[in-house]
Structure formats: structure tokens, C-alpha cells
Design a protein around this motif. Structure first.
Motif, short mmCIF file in Angstrom:
data_model
loop_
_atom_site.label_atom_id
_atom_site.label_comp_id
_atom_site.label_asym_id
_atom_site.label_seq_id
_atom_site.Cartn_x
_atom_site.Cartn_y
_atom_site.Cartn_z
N GLY A 178 6.22 19.67 -63.36
CA GLY A 178 6.84 19.87 -64.67
C GLY A 178 6.28 21.09 -65.38
N GLU A 179 6.88 21.42 -66.51
CA GLU A 179 6.48 22.62 -67.25
C GLU A 179 5.03 22.56 -67.71
OE1 GLU A 179 9.21 24.34 -70.11
OE2 GLU A 179 10.76 22.95 -69.42
N ASP A 180 4.55 21.34 -68.01
CA ASP A 180 3.18 21.20 -68.51
C ASP A 180 2.18 20.84 -67.43
OD1 ASP A 180 4.11 21.67 -71.11
OD2 ASP A 180 4.68 19.55 -71.35
N GLY A 181 2.61 20.88 -66.16
CA GLY A 181 1.73 20.52 -65.07
C GLY A 181 0.75 21.64 -64.73
N PRO A 182 -0.22 21.34 -63.86
CA PRO A 182 -1.25 22.34 -63.51
C PRO A 182 -0.68 23.55 -62.79
CG PRO A 182 -1.42 20.38 -62.11
CD PRO A 182 -0.46 20.04 -63.20
N ILE A 183 0.40 23.40 -62.04
CA ILE A 183 0.97 24.56 -61.34
C ILE A 183 1.56 25.54 -62.34
CG2 ILE A 183 2.72 25.29 -59.69
CD1 ILE A 183 2.37 22.61 -58.30
N GLY A 184 2.28 25.01 -63.32
CA GLY A 184 2.84 25.88 -64.36
C GLY A 184 1.77 26.65 -65.10
N LYS A 185 0.62 26.01 -65.32
CA LYS A 185 -0.46 26.70 -66.03
C LYS A 185 -1.04 27.83 -65.20
CE LYS A 185 -1.68 22.52 -68.62
NZ LYS A 185 -2.67 21.44 -68.82
N VAL A 186 -1.11 27.64 -63.88
CA VAL A 186 -1.64 28.70 -63.01
C VAL A 186 -0.63 29.84 -62.90
CG1 VAL A 186 -2.29 29.28 -60.64
CG2 VAL A 186 -3.15 27.19 -61.71
N LEU A 187 0.66 29.48 -62.78
CA LEU A 187 1.68 30.53 -62.66
C LEU A 187 1.81 31.35 -63.93
CD1 LEU A 187 4.51 28.62 -60.75
CD2 LEU A 187 3.21 30.57 -59.91
N THR A 206 -5.80 26.40 -56.16
CA THR A 206 -6.31 26.76 -57.49
C THR A 206 -5.82 25.77 -58.55
OG1 THR A 206 -6.35 29.10 -56.89
CG2 THR A 206 -6.36 28.57 -59.24
N ALA A 207 -4.54 25.40 -58.46
CA ALA A 207 -3.95 24.55 -59.49
C ALA A 207 -4.46 23.12 -59.41
CB ALA A 207 -2.43 24.56 -59.36
N LEU A 208 -4.70 22.61 -58.23
CA LEU A 208 -5.00 21.19 -58.06
C LEU A 208 -6.48 20.89 -57.88
CD1 LEU A 208 -2.04 20.22 -55.67
CD2 LEU A 208 -2.13 20.12 -58.17
N ASP A 232 -10.25 20.20 -58.81
CA ASP A 232 -11.02 19.73 -59.95
C ASP A 232 -12.42 19.39 -59.47
OD1 ASP A 232 -10.85 17.20 -58.72
OD2 ASP A 232 -9.06 16.66 -59.87
N GLY A 233 -13.17 18.71 -60.25
CA GLY A 233 -14.54 18.41 -59.86
C GLY A 233 -14.66 17.47 -58.69
N GLU A 234 -13.58 16.70 -58.41
CA GLU A 234 -13.64 15.70 -57.36
C GLU A 234 -12.92 16.12 -56.08
OE1 GLU A 234 -12.10 12.13 -58.94
OE2 GLU A 234 -13.66 11.88 -60.45
N TYR A 235 -11.97 17.03 -56.19
CA TYR A 235 -11.13 17.31 -55.02
C TYR A 235 -10.71 18.78 -55.01
CZ TYR A 235 -6.90 17.40 -52.09
OH TYR A 235 -5.96 17.72 -51.15
N THR A 236 -10.83 19.38 -53.82
CA THR A 236 -10.32 20.73 -53.59
C THR A 236 -9.43 20.69 -52.37
OG1 THR A 236 -12.31 21.77 -54.51
CG2 THR A 236 -10.92 23.12 -53.08
N PRO A 237 -8.14 20.98 -52.51
CA PRO A 237 -7.24 20.95 -51.36
C PRO A 237 -7.71 21.91 -50.26
CG PRO A 237 -5.98 21.08 -53.40
CD PRO A 237 -7.41 21.29 -53.77
N SER A 238 -7.52 21.48 -49.03
CA SER A 238 -7.90 22.33 -47.89
C SER A 238 -6.70 22.48 -46.96
CB SER A 238 -9.08 21.71 -47.13
OG SER A 238 -8.76 20.42 -46.65
N PHE A 239 -6.64 23.61 -46.29
CA PHE A 239 -5.53 23.88 -45.39
C PHE A 239 -5.98 24.84 -44.30
CE2 PHE A 239 -5.35 26.83 -48.94
CZ PHE A 239 -5.21 28.06 -48.32
N ALA A 240 -5.23 24.86 -43.23
CA ALA A 240 -5.55 25.75 -42.10
C ALA A 240 -4.27 26.06 -41.35
CB ALA A 240 -6.57 25.08 -41.17
N MET A 241 -4.24 27.23 -40.74
CA MET A 241 -3.13 27.58 -39.85
C MET A 241 -3.66 27.61 -38.43
SD MET A 241 -0.25 30.60 -39.99
CE MET A 241 -1.31 32.02 -39.77
N LEU A 242 -2.95 26.97 -37.54
CA LEU A 242 -3.37 26.89 -36.14
C LEU A 242 -2.32 27.57 -35.28
CD1 LEU A 242 -5.80 25.72 -34.66
CD2 LEU A 242 -4.50 23.62 -34.29
N LYS A 243 -2.80 28.38 -34.32
CA LYS A 243 -1.91 29.11 -33.42
C LYS A 243 -2.19 28.68 -31.99
CE LYS A 243 -2.37 33.07 -36.54
NZ LYS A 243 -2.78 34.49 -36.67
N GLY A 244 -1.33 29.11 -31.08
CA GLY A 244 -1.50 28.78 -29.67
C GLY A 244 -2.69 29.50 -29.07
#
Length: 841
Positions: free
Chosen positions: A126-135, A213-215, A217-229
Motif C-alpha cells: 500500500g501507499e503507506d507501506g515500507p516499500i513506498g517509503k523506500v521508493l 532495504t524496505a523489509l 528490521d531489528g529481527e529480520y533481514t531478507p536474504s537472496f541468492a542467484m544460482l547458475k549451472g
């Protein structure tokens, strides 16, 4: 409600022993336990909470926490739940607690209710969500929020969803946000699979970093990875081997490339091919890239620094793992072969899958679940063994010369007297085999020969194909036998690490020769029985001088249903083009989703937020020649349209074809008429990304492209302001896989044109149309120059899937006037001030 299962499937052995001992200690009476359950539903810990009747025990408040399972035994009786059990199970489930029944020996478990997952509720878009604040400048998209709500349901409730998201919906955020919320609450990863590199790079380079960045907080940091052949990564051990053996392994002209790679290895971030500023030659990369069948895994002294395993470790810890359909198909093939559905294979284990660009899944899976042999691949493999005095065999001979003992001299004699002559025979036999196959393909009108059962009786076998095939397979077997003999001798002498690596390399080549032998037999002399396959030969390479042999399963639907949709908890298929004329039936039939009981829980189309009637003019001239009746006249008409449109728009045109031959003819004609006034960019004259970069940078180019430009190409802004679709993108009915599928439909009394060719072409047409309008600020003209859309009864079916742009019909001269008015109204055309400058919009 689950049926009874052996405890070994759901209860770890030491836990089962503890449960049985506690029940025995209670004299076989009822005992109540609270158990811990892992992500795969297995009971990993248990504690005793009460002895006596379960009714009294379960009434105690706080006996179990959300995410745990409560167990009790049925002394001496069946494990079927009583009415009381069912009532208790329902109450516990509402509190997030599972419920199960065991026998006194803890040998069988009846799960009445599984442990409920923590439910996701997504409110971040939504407009007031954390993603909107980062954008900073949030653009509310109702379709995006709706799609995200559906994906959230898929995580909470399971099932398969088919979700078409029009251009501009923002589908990546719509599925990534629920996936990250699920990971946070339940500690479970999601695999996101795409078809194009562009989308992978967007997800990993732009979307996921923003969400982190948007999500966070002190308890959780999203993690991701790209895997190739595997072959995308540099292997440090093989690089070291190549560097030490460069005098015998690689030709002199390749030494500088190897030195560049050795310097790059010390500073690269991920060690993958895409991180190299300049791609090395295939011969060099072949010697230093990671290979599954050459890797000693933990035994390698470079294991801790290994680029591939470093990427795998990141993926094993990530909330989101981004892969492509090719790697996903490889993972499925390995899991199928190993019957492994719980542990890591090519990918870490997963139960949640997002298939973006899902309309490509069937074709990619066919490539990986079939077999393919190319003459170029065989030549390259034999060249790895020896070429102009360099390669693995000369390196082996040098090692044996240095050994200088009885065993070494005997092995050196074997190399010189048997292995090297076998290599010569293998090269001669395979050259003869592929030349004979090439000559047979030349007898066809096209560059492809489908191999039906009748191929086994053709004269070509008696004319020498039998001898060529047997000679190639026999020589491959001799190479294998000689290499294994030498390898066994060397291993007896406790070889150095360098020599062990050399043996691994040799054995890796041997395994591939064995795979080639299997491929030759499966394409040219297949065994009877088994699932139906499509076999064909084709000329390959840019100049058509090589031979490609293929055999793929005819019907992938049952296989995909079994490997993906019946095994995973959540699968969301999405793309901008999944529905033909508003119906998903074509896609579902190709992927096995139409077979009862259907696992599909949701089918939705989320419309684009763009105002196509204002942003786009869609012209369909009714005076174009039919390309099937007079190809030359159609080429001339296309040339005229492109030239006229260039003057009207000031350039900035994509011209998309369905054949390379038509592209070359029209491009030459346009070049002769326009000269150098506009930059003409022609597929085949430069790499795809180079052409796209020049097109974006010049701002007034005219780009001629075929299949790879119909989708996955993003040119926002005024650099692209006109799109010409020269022909309806029907599959060629004589293409081997298409022909076989049409034959199968005919056997089932199904109209192949209406149920296969037409919906496929409608989806492809929608993909091509989608190249033009990529943002709310884009404007432009789309032209479709195939008269069949006006004259055939299926024309309306093709057009109704397209966005609702302002449509113009009539003669080309009338439509040209409409185009000129459109460009003038939007300040475009030859007078446009930015016509010679790139405007990114």
C-alpha cells in the motif's frame, strides 16, 4: 487427515525409541507427548507431558506451543481417531498445534492434523507501506495488490495458481513480498525460476535489494541468492591444472587468455562467466569451468574458496533462490534419476516455487529431459583429448615420460601404440558419420529431417551409415578402455594431486563419450517400447555446417505434473502471456494441469494499468499481400511500410520477423532505400545485447529481429516508438516436435490447428505486442502486416487477446496518415527534438 505411516518416515529413530520407552514405563497406558516438527514434517524431538487419559491432559492450558504437535498412544487398539480425538484436534489446530496418534511401539503414526504453518498477511504494497517509503514516489497498482493477495493465499493454503499479469502490473513485487513474508514466519525458502537473463538480473540486481532495504528490521533481514549451472563458474583446481600444463594442454594462441583468467580469479566476486569483462574462447573456458563429473567436492583443497560451492552455500541459507528454467529442469532430472525429493540436488530442497515466464517451461524441460548430440560437441570433446599435439593425452604422455620407471614406460607405450591410434580412428569414424548424416539432411527441402520408424529401413544404412556408427561407437569404447587402464596404473603409484586431477579430467571426457554413445543410439537406433519420443536431425551452427541430433519426450505433461505440481506445496505460474483469448486451457494442457483432479486453485488475469487507447495506435492494413501466396510481394510491402514509417516516426522502430530469411531480404531492401540516414541494426550482424544497446543509445535506430526479440526485450521511453509485426507467429507445422504433437492430436480427433497452433500463435503475438508500451509514459504505434488476421475466421481470436489500443484498419496509406497524426499529437516524428538522442523515459 493423513493415513497411518511407518514411523521411520515421520519420526526420527532415537525419538521413536524414546516414545516407546516412555509408554512401556507407563505399563502400556496412554501417555501424552509434545513433539517438535521440522520443515519436512518429521518429528525430531519429544517430551512427555502427562500420563493417563488424553482428555484430561489436553484440557491443560499451554501444554503445547504453536508450531508443535501433540501425540498420544492408543494402547493395543487401532490408530483411527475417536470422536474425542477429532474434537481435540480441531481445537488444537486453531491454536497452530498439530495432533497425532501412535501405537505403543511408536512404529506407526497417524497424523490427524498437520502442524499449521504461520499464515502470511501482506500489507506492504500500500501507499503507506515500507516499500513506498523506500521508493519515495509510490505508484499504487490495484492489480499488483490483488495479485499479491492471491499469491499470499497460495502460501497459506497451498495449491497451484495460474496468474497472468499484464505489462506494468509489477508482478515481481507481487510474488516476492509474500515469499519473503513466508520465509520470515516459517523459515522456508522459495525458488523463483525465470526464462531470461534480463529478468534474473532485474530480480537480483534491483527488486530484491530494494525489498531487503524496505523489509529489514531489528529481527529480520531478507536474504537472496542467484544460482547458475556448473559451467558458468570458474573451477580453481582446473585453472591450476591448465596453468601447470599449458605447454601441452592448450594451443599457444590461448596462453594469453589463460593468463587473463588467472589474474581475474584473484579479484572476481562470484567467479562466474558473466563477471568477466570479455568472454574467453570456448576452448579455454572448457578447460577451466566447473564440471559436476570432474569435481571431488570436499576432497578438493580449493573447496572452501570454490566459487560454485560458495554460491550453493549462499543459496542454502537464502530466503529466495533465483534460478532459470534450465537449472530448474536440471534439478528435476537429477531428483527423478536419484528418487530424491527431500535433500539437496542441483538446488537446495524446496517446497515453494514461483515460475515466472512460465510459458517457456515445457520447451525448456523438453531440452533437459531429452538427449542431444552435436557434431561440434564431439569434435570439441575429441580435441580436448588431442589437437595439434596439445590436449589431455599429450599432457598424460609428458607425465609418463617424467615418471621414467617400468610402469610409466609401459603406460607410455600403451598411450602411443593404442590410445593415440584409437583417437585417430574415433575422429575419422565420427567425421564420416556426421558427413553422411549431413548429406542425408541435404536431401530434404529444409535443414531438418525427422526420424520416424521408417528411417531404420532407409538405404543410407547399407550405404555406410551402419559402418560409420559402429566404428564411432567402437572407437569411443577403445578410448575408454585404454584411458582406464592407464588411470588404474597411475593410481597404484599414489599419484600427486596434479596427476589425480589429470586422471579426473580424462575420466570426465570418457563419461561424456559414453553419454554421446547413448545419444547416438537413442536418436539413430532407439530401443522399442518406453514413452513416445520425437527424433530428428538438423543442420546447426551459424552457417549450417554442423549436425545436431535430438530425441525428446513427445508428451511432457504427465512428467511435469509428477515432478512439479503434485509434489510441491505452493506453485505460482505467472507471465504477461499465459491466457489465449482469456482462457488458460492451452497452457494447462501442455503442463499436465488439466488432468483430474486439477491442482489449480486460482486462474486470474490482472490487467495492465496502462491506458492503451491513449498510449498506443494499433494498425492492421487490409491491403497487404499474403506471404504464403507471394512471399516476394509481401517482402516488398513490408519494406515499403518500414520506409514510410521511418519518415513518419523519425526511426525508433522494431521490425519483428518469424524467419531469418525474410529478415535478411527485407533488411537489405530497406538498407538500399534508406542508406545511412537511420542506423539499421540487423540481427546476426552483432550480438543481441550490442544491438539493443545501440538501439537505446541512438534513439532513432531501426532494428530487425526474429524470435529472441519477440519477448524479454525492454526499451522504455521514446527510443522505441513503433513496432512492426510482419507476420502472425505460427509454429512451422513440419518442425519435428510440432509435427509429432499435431499427429498425436489428430489421433485423438482433436483439431491441431485450433487447439495447438492457434493458441500458441496468439500467445506469441501478445508477447511481441508487449515490446512497445513498457511504462505509463510510453507511446507508440504497432502494425500487424499479415492479411490473414483480416480474412480468416480465426482473426478475431488472435486479436481479442491483445491490449485494447486505438485500432486503425483500412489501406496502408490511410493507416500511415493515422500514424503521422498520432506521432504529431505526441510530439514525435522526424521533427522530434530527441530523435537523435536517447530518451530513457
Amino acid at each position: 487427515m493423513d493415513t497411518s505411516s511407518g514411523s521411520g518416515e515421520r519420526i526420527l529413530p532415537d525419538v521413536a525409541a524414546f516414545l516407546a520407552a516412555e509408554i512401556a514405563g507407563a505399563g502400556g497406558r496412554e501417555v501424552c507427548f509434545v513433539a517438535k516438527v521440522d520443515d519436512d514434517g518429521r518429528i525430531t524431538q519429544a517430551r512427555t507431558v502427562a500420563r493417563g487419559t488424553p482428555d484430561m491432559v489436553l484440557a491443560l492450558p499451554g501444554v503445547a506451543d504453536s508450531g508443535e504437535m501433540l501425540l498420544h498412544n492408543h494402547p493395543g487398539g487401532p490408530l483411527e481417531p475417536s470422536v474425542t480425538d477429532l474434537s481435540i484436534a480441531a481445537t488444537l489446530h486453531d491454536s497452530g498445534i498439530g495432533f497425532g496418534i501412535i501405537d505403543n511401539e511408536a512404529g506407526h503414526l497417524y497424523v490427524v492434523t498437520e502442524v499449521p504453518r504461520a499464515k502470511v498477511l501482506v500489507e506492504t504494497l500500500g501507499e503507506d507501506g515500507p516499500i513506498g517509503k523506500v521508493l519515495g514516489h509510490y505508484e499504487d497498482r490495484p492489480s499488483q495488490r490483488d495479485m499479491s493477495a492471491y499469491v499470499t493465499d497460495a502460501y497459506n493454503d497451498g495449491g497451484v495458481q495460474v496468474l497472468e499479469a499484464g505489462t506494468g502490473v509489477g508482478k515481481s513485487f507481487a510474488y516476492l513480498v509474500p515469499a519473503l513474508a513466508w520465509a520470515r514466519l516459517n523459515g522456508e525458502r522459495t525458488v523463483v525460476s525465470t526464462n531470461t537473463i534480463n529478468l534474473q538480473e532485474q530480480l537480483v540486481g534491483k527488486d530484491l535489494p530494494l525489498l531487503r532495504t524496505a523489509l529489514s528490521d531489528g529481527e529480520y533481514t531478507p536474504s537472496f541468492a542467484m544460482l547458475k549451472g556448473w559451467r558458468n563458474y570458474l573451477c580453481l583446481a582446473r585453472l591450476e591444472q591448465a596453468g601447470g600444463g599449458q605447454q601441452t594442454l592448450l594451443e599457444e594462441g590461448r596462453h594469453d587468455e589463460l593468463m587473463v583468467l588467472m589474474e581475474w580469479a584473484g579479484r572476481t566476486g562470484d567467479g562466474s562467466l558473466s563477471d568477466l569483462p570479455v568472454a574467453p574462447s570456448p576452448d579455454v573456458w572448457e578447460e577451466v569451468s566447473a564440471e559436476s563429473d570432474l569435481c571431488p567436492r570436499l576432497k578438493c583443497r580449493h573447496f572452501d574458496k570454490c566459487f560454485l560451492f560458495r554460491a550453493r552455500r549462499r543459496a542454502a541459507e537464502a530466503d529466495i533462490v533465483v534460478v532459470n528454467h534450465h537449472l530448474l529442469a536440471s534439478d528435476l532430472a537429477v531428483r527423478q534419476a536419484q528418487d530424491n525429493w527431500q535433500d539437496a540436488a542441483v538446488l537446495p530442497p524446496y517446497r515453494r516455487l514461483i515460475l515466472d515466464e512460465a510459458h517457456h517451461l515445457e520447451d525448456v524441460a523438453a531440452g533437459h529431459l531429452g538427449v542431444h548430440v552435436t557434431s561440434r560437441g564431439v569434435v570439441r570433446l575429441l580435441s580436448r583429448l588431442e589437437r595439434n599435439g596439445r590436449g589431455l593425452v599429450p599432457t598424460l604422455a609428458q607425465e609418463l615420460v617424467l615418471q621414467d620407471d617400468l610402469l610409466g614406460r609401459a603406460s607410455l607405450d600403451l598411450v602411443r601404440e593404442r590410445l593415440q591410434p584409437a583417437l585417430i580412428r574415433a575422429r575419422q569414424a565420427s567425421e564420416g558419420l556426421f558427413q553422411r548424416l549431413f548429406d542425408r539432411i541435404e536431401q530434404e527441402s529444409g535443414n531438418t529431417l525427422r526420424l520416424t520408424d521408417e528411417f531404420a529401413t532407409e538405404p543410407v544404412w547399407d550405404e555406410g551409415l551402419t559402418a560409420d556408427l559402429d566404428g564411432a561407437i567402437t572407437s569411443f569404447r577403445h578410448i575408454r578402455d585404454h584411458v582406464e587402464t592407464v588411470a588404474d596404473r597411475l593410481l597404484e603409484a599414489e599419484p600427486s594431486e596434479r596427476r589425480q586431477q589429470l586422471i579426473q579430467e580424462l575420466r570426465g571426457v570418457i563419461r561424456r563419450l559414453e553419454s554421446i554413445t547413448d545419444g547416438l543410439n537413442r536418436t539413430l537406433r532407439p530401443a522399442s517400447g518406453g514413452p513416445a519420443t520425437v527424433r530428428w536431425l538438423a543442420q546447426a551452427g551459424k552457417r549450417g555446417t554442423h549436425v545436431r541430433m535430438s530425441a525428446v519426450p513427445l508428451d511432457l505433461a504427465p512428467l511435469l505434473r509428477d515432478l512439479i505440481f503434485d509434489r510441491l506445496e505452493t506453485v505460482a505460474l505467472t507471465s504477461a502471456t499465459l491466457a489465449a483469448s482469456g482462457d488458460f486451457g492451452f497452457l494447462e494442457s501442455r503442463l499436465g494441469l488439466d488432468q483430474p483432479p486439477s491442482p489449480v486453485t486460482v486462474r486470474e488475469i490482472f490487467p495492465s494499468p496502462f491506458d492503451y487507447r491513449e498510449q498506443c495506435l494499433f494498425g492492421v492494413p487490409d491491403d497487404m499481400p499474403d506471404p504464403r501466396e507471394d512471399q516476394a510481394a509481401h517482402d516488398q510491402a513490408v519494406c515499403r511500410v518500414v520506409v514510410d514509417l521511418a519518415h513518419a516516426s523519425g526511426g525508433g522502430i522494431f521490425v519483428l520477423f518469424t524467419s531469418h530469411a525474410a529478415l535478411r531480404r527485407v533488411a537489405l531492401a530497406v538498407r538500399n532505400q534508406l542508406g545511412t540516414r537511420w542506423p539499421l541494426l540487423v540481427q546476426g550482424e552483432a550480438p543481441r545485447e550490442t544491438l539493443l544497446k545501440r538501439f537505446r543509445d541512438t534513439g532513432n535506430g531501426i532494428l530487425f529481429g526474429t524470435d529472441s526479440f519477440w519477448e524479454g526485450v525492454d526499451v522504455p521511453g521514446n527510443a522505441l516508438r513503433a513496432l512492426v509485426l510482419t507476420k502472425l507467429p505460427f509454429k512451422v507445422p513440419s518442425e519435428p516436435v510440432t509435427a509429432a504433437r499435431l499427429e498425436r492430436l489428430a489421433e485423438q480427433d482433436i483439431d491441431g490447428f485450433m487447439h495447438y497452433l492457434l493458441p500458441h500463435a496468439a500467445l506469441k503475438l501478445k508477447q511481441g505486442f508487449g515490446r512497445l508500451i513498457r511504462s505509463r509514459r510510453d507511446v507508440g504505434v504497432v502494425l500487424l502486416l499479415d492479411p490473414r488476421v483480416n480474412r480468416k475466421r480465426y482473426g478475431p481470436l488472435m486479436l481479442e487477446s491483445l491490449p485494447s489500443a486505438d485500432r486503425a484498419t483500412g489501406s496502408w496509406s490511410d493507416i500511415l496518415s493515422r500514424c503521422e497524426d498520432f506521432f504529431a499529437r505526441h510530439g514525435l516524428g522526424e521533427a522530434w527534438p530527441g530523435a537523435a538522442e536517447h530518451d530513457t523515459g
